[in-house]
Design a protein around this motif. Structure first.
Motif: not given
Length: 258
Positions: A97-115
Motif C-alpha cells: 500500500l505504501a507504494a500505491v499512489p495517493v488517490r485523487p481529491w484527498q483532504v487538502e485538495a477537497v478543502t481548498g476546492q470547497v473553500m
C-alpha cells in the motif's frame, strides 16, 4: 471527490465488461486497472477480475448483483457491505500500500476546492446561505493534520450504486479514483454521499471500531464532505427527488451544530 459527470461508457458482452474512458480524465483508467489487479491478488472475489488494459480501455469480468442504491437494504446487505469495505480497506499489505499512489481529491485538495466554492457562493435562500457561511467559517479554522490517519486502500467513490448485493455477499465496482487513502476519510466520503440518504438513511460508519482520534477525524471529514454536497446539490439535477437540496442544507447545519 463526488463527480456528477459521466466519465466512461460500459459495454457488456456475456461475462465480459469493457469500460472505455471518454472524458480524458487523467489517470482514471490506470487507477482502475491498478485497483483491480491489486485486489485480484489480495482480495480475490471482492471486485471484477481484470482481463486486459490498453489505451484507456479496461476489460474485466462481470459480477452478478443488485446495486444497493434504491434497495430497501436490510441487516444482511448492510452487514455484507461492512464486511466488503473492511476487506477493501485492509486487504492490501502495508508495504504494498505504501507504494500505491495517493488517490485523487484527498483532504487538502477537497478543502481548498470547497473553500473556493463557498467563497463564490451565490444566494440560494436564508438557510442555504447560512449553511454556506457557517461552512466557510468552520473550514477557515480547521487544521486536519495527521491525527487519526489510518492508512487504507480507498475506492474513491461513495456511490451506493457501486456496491452489488447478490443475496449472499456484497462486491464492489468502479475504481477510477482509487488509491492510497485513510480510513476516516473513506468512511466520511461514503457516509455523506447523497446516495446514502436520499432514498432512506443508510449508516455504515458506525459499523467500524475507531479510536478517539479516528472518530474525530471521521466527524470532521464528514463535515467537509457534507459541504461538497451542499455545493453539488445546489445545482438542480433530475437524478434526485425534489427537496434533496433542502435536506442537504439541514444535514450541513446539523453537522456543524449551527
Amino acid at each position: 471527490m463526488a463527480d456528477l459527470v459521466h466519465t466512461h461508457v460500459l459495454d457488456i458482452d456475456g461475462d465480459v465488461v469493457t469500460k472505455r474512458y471518454v472524458d480524458g480524465k487523467e489517470g482514471a483508467a490506470e487507477r482502475e486497472w491498478r485497483a483491480l489487479t491489486l485486489l485480484a491478488e489480495h482480495a480475490p472475489g471482492l471486485t471484477p477480475r481484470p482481463i486486459a488494459f490498453e489505451g484507456g480501455v479496461v476489460r474485466m469480468t462481470r459480477i452478478d448483483g443488485v446495486p444497493l442504491r434504491g434497495l430497501a437494504a436490510g441487516e444482511a446487505p448492510l452487514t455484507a457491505m461492512a464486511e466488503a469495505l473492511t476487506q477493501l480497506y485492509e486487504a492490501v499489505p502495508p508495504g504494498v500500500l505504501a507504494a500505491v499512489p495517493v488517490r485523487p481529491w484527498q483532504v487538502e485538495a477537497v478543502t481548498g476546492q470547497v473553500m473556493e466554492w463557498l467563497a463564490a457562493w451565490r444566494p440560494r435562500g436564508p438557510e442555504a446561505d447560512r449553511a454556506a457561511e457557517e461552512g466557510l467559517r468552520w473550514l477557515a479554522g480547521w487544521r486536519p493534520g495527521e491525527s487519526g490517519v489510518r492508512p487504507a486502500f480507498g475506492a474513491g467513490d461513495g456511490n451506493l450504486a457501486n456496491f452489488l448485493w447478490d443475496g449472499v455477499r456484497v462486491r464492489i465496482v468502479d475504481f477510477e479514483d482509487s488509491g492510497r487513502s485513510d480510513l476516516a476519510f473513506e468512511l466520511a466520503e461514503l457516509s455523506e454521499h447523497v446516495s446514502m440518504w436520499v432514498d432512506g438513511e443508510v449508516e455504515i460508519a458506525d459499523r467500524f471500531e475507531l479510536s478517539g482520534p479516528q472518530a474525530r477525524r471521521l466527524r470532521d471529514c464528514r463535515r467537509l464532505q457534507s459541504l461538497v454536497w451542499l455545493f453539488l446539490l445546489s445545482h438542480d439535477s433530475p437524478r434526485n427527488p425534489p427537496g434533496t437540496f433542502d435536506r442537504q442544507v439541514d444535514r450541513v447545519l446539523r453537522s456543524l451544530g449551527a
